[in-house]
Design an enzyme around this catalytic site. Structure first.
Site, PDB file in Angstrom:
ATOM      1  N   LYS A 144      -3.719   5.355  11.417  1.00 57.42           N
ATOM      2  CA  LYS A 144      -2.390   4.828  10.834  1.00 57.42           C
ATOM      3  C   LYS A 144      -3.561   4.035   9.736  1.00 57.42           C
ATOM      4  CE  LYS A 144       1.141   1.304  10.514  1.00 57.42           C
ATOM      5  NZ  LYS A 144       1.112  -0.009  11.090  1.00 57.42           N
ATOM      6  N   CYS A 152      -3.222  -5.340  23.183  1.00 58.78           N
ATOM      7  CA  CYS A 152      -2.473  -4.414  22.589  1.00 58.78           C
ATOM      8  C   CYS A 152      -3.045  -3.209  21.537  1.00 58.78           C
ATOM      9  CB  CYS A 152      -1.987  -5.834  21.593  1.00 58.78           C
ATOM     10  SG  CYS A 152      -0.707  -5.572  19.998  1.00 58.78           S
ATOM     11  N   HIS A 163       0.722  -1.286  -0.291  1.00 57.77           N
ATOM     12  CA  HIS A 163      -0.112   0.233   0.430  1.00 57.77           C
ATOM     13  C   HIS A 163       0.893   1.087   0.359  1.00 57.77           C
ATOM     14  CE1 HIS A 163       1.159   0.670   4.367  1.00 57.77           C
ATOM     15  NE2 HIS A 163       0.241  -0.920   4.690  1.00 57.77           N
ATOM     16  N   LYS A 171      -3.341  -2.726   6.546  1.00 58.28           N
ATOM     17  CA  LYS A 171      -4.897  -3.363   6.064  1.00 58.28           C
ATOM     18  C   LYS A 171      -5.797  -3.785   7.429  1.00 58.28           C
ATOM     19  CE  LYS A 171      -4.730  -8.368   5.319  1.00 58.28           C
ATOM     20  NZ  LYS A 171      -4.168  -9.849   6.100  1.00 58.28           N
ATOM     21  N   CYS A 231       0.647 -11.970  22.286  1.00 58.61           N
ATOM     22  CA  CYS A 231      -0.588 -11.371  21.301  1.00 58.61           C
ATOM     23  C   CYS A 231      -0.258 -12.331  20.608  1.00 58.61           C
ATOM     24  CB  CYS A 231       0.071  -9.798  21.624  1.00 58.61           C
ATOM     25  SG  CYS A 231      -1.270  -9.734  19.600  1.00 58.61           S
ATOM     26  N   HIS A 266      -2.967  -4.382  18.059  1.00 54.13           N
ATOM     27  CA  HIS A 266      -4.486  -4.813  17.757  1.00 54.13           C
ATOM     28  C   HIS A 266      -5.707  -5.234  18.022  1.00 54.13           C
ATOM     29  CE1 HIS A 266      -1.480  -7.003  15.987  1.00 54.13           C
ATOM     30  NE2 HIS A 266      -1.675  -7.117  14.994  1.00 54.13           N
ATOM     31  N   HIS A 303       4.362   1.649   2.104  1.00 51.77           N
ATOM     32  CA  HIS A 303       5.244   0.796   1.657  1.00 51.77           C
ATOM     33  C   HIS A 303       6.205   1.800   0.525  1.00 51.77           C
ATOM     34  CE1 HIS A 303       2.503  -2.576   2.244  1.00 51.77           C
ATOM     35  NE2 HIS A 303       3.618  -3.260   3.633  1.00 51.77           N
ATOM     36  N   CYS A 339       0.871  -9.640  16.935  1.00 49.99           N
ATOM     37  CA  CYS A 339       2.473  -9.440  16.892  1.00 49.99           C
ATOM     38  C   CYS A 339       3.208 -10.423  16.908  1.00 49.99           C
ATOM     39  CB  CYS A 339       2.102  -8.204  18.405  1.00 49.99           C
ATOM     40  SG  CYS A 339       1.034  -7.136  18.103  1.00 49.99           S
TER      41      CYS A 339
HETATM   42 ZN   LIG Z   1      -0.662  -7.135  18.395  1.00 44.39          ZN
END
Ligand SMILES: [Zn+2]
Length: 324
Positions: free
Chosen positions: A298, A146, A21, A301, A129, A149, A24, A132
């Site tokens: 942010k 987290c 995306h 995805k 997590c 997430h 990147h 992660c």
């Molecule tokens: Zn996480």
């Protein structure tokens, strides 16, 4: 023309759990611009990018598409590799962490650090997590979730290998203080130093194969694969042919990295300590940038708000010549 020292720049290797995306593309265009600048001044340049292809998230992403991890990583890695020339980005090497030569270097460095006594075996219980692929301390979690997430990590108990980062904490603080442009800009240097005010915990660097097979097997215990960060960060030296490749000798002394701020900690803390423990000189500069935000979040995805770089290219066509 007077010869200046070579210029070696890297982007992170991108995790192939999703299509490329705009975030990147931004990092990679920045590296390309820096490289063009130095190249035009007559400096010998080397520009590295690539893809990070191991770990739990890849296995799950492949499964979701009904593919083997191998077929899946070939497909997504190919999308990254094809995208860059379409944006007139000209890298010198594209590395993949599934390259056998890279995997051999990871094994070599793991063995070396293990032989030095900086990798040890221990039982651990902690909050993990799955998104992660890492354990969290209570302090890091804050409200118990987290941050990336927004889920509560699960408590798991496991015997694993640990990297003795604590031994190098003082060295790293001194190094950052003595080299004021080691991490730049200033605010990110401060963030790392502030993190280093508390005792540094040793890093869990293995995953049992009972839980994850898609990774690089530890050279000293074949029941385990190595943690994705340990595998990924080493690409910056394996791509140059560490330990005695011509490019490694030539370019590594001037190495600098560009990363977004979400991976400041692995690059600003784990990586210099890994280099130090392996007896490799540390990089020169870590350049850190912020996120592309969509509204207040942010671009990512998991939030489903990504912008496609090729669609952007259509809207804003460029006129850059290729770097020769
Ligand atoms: Zn996480």
């Amino acid at each position: 023309m007077a010869s200046s020292p070579p210029f070696y720049i890297t982007t992170p290797i991108y995790y192939v759990n999703a299509r490329p995306h705009l975030g990147h593309a931004y990092t990679t265009i920045t590296a390309d611009v820096a490289c063009r600048f130095h190249s035009m001044r007559g400096t010998d340049t080397f520009f590295l990018t690539g893809t990070d292809e191991h770990g739990d998230k890849i296995v799950r992403a492949a499964k979701k598409e009904g593919l083997s991890p191998r077929t899946y990583v070939d497909r997504i890695s190919g999308q990254f590799k094809d995208l860059w020339p379409q944006l007139n980005i000209s890298y010198d090497r594209f590395i993949r962490t599934t390259d056998p030569a890279h995997m051999a270097v990871v094994e070599k460095i793991l063995q070396k650090i293990h032989d030095e006594g900086d990798i040890y075996f221990s039982e651990y219980e902690g909050m993990y997590c799955y998104g992660c692929e890492r354990f969290y301390t209570e302090r890091e979690l804050g409200d118990g979730k987290c941050r990336d997430h927004q889920t509560q990590p699960e408590v798991i108990r496991e015997a694993n290998y640990f990297f003795r980062m604590s031994r190098y904490q003082e060295w790293l603080v001194d190094h950052i203080r003595e080299h004021s442009d080691f991490i730049r800009p200033e605010r990110f240097k401060k963030e790392v130093l502030s993190f280093l005010k508390d005792p540094l915990e040793d890093l869990c660097i293995s995953r049992p194969k009972s839980r994850l097979k898609w990774g690089i097997t530890l050279p000293f215990d074949d029941r385990y694969v190595t943690y994705v960060w340990f595998d990924a960060l080493i690409n910056y030296v394996s791509a140059l042919g560490y330990p005695d490749g011509e490019d490694f000798v030539k370019y590594w002394p001037s190495a600098q990295h560009i990363v977004a701020k979400d991976i400041l900690k692995p690059h600003g803390i784990y990586w210099p300590i890994m280099l130090k423990a392996a007896g490799i000189p540390v990089y020169q500069h870590l350049n850190v940038h912020g996120y592309w935000n969509v509204d207040e979040s942010k671009m990512s995805k998991s939030l489903g708000n990504v912008a496609d770089p090729l669609a952007m290219k259509k809207d804003y066509p460029g006129r850059w010549p290729n770097r020769s």
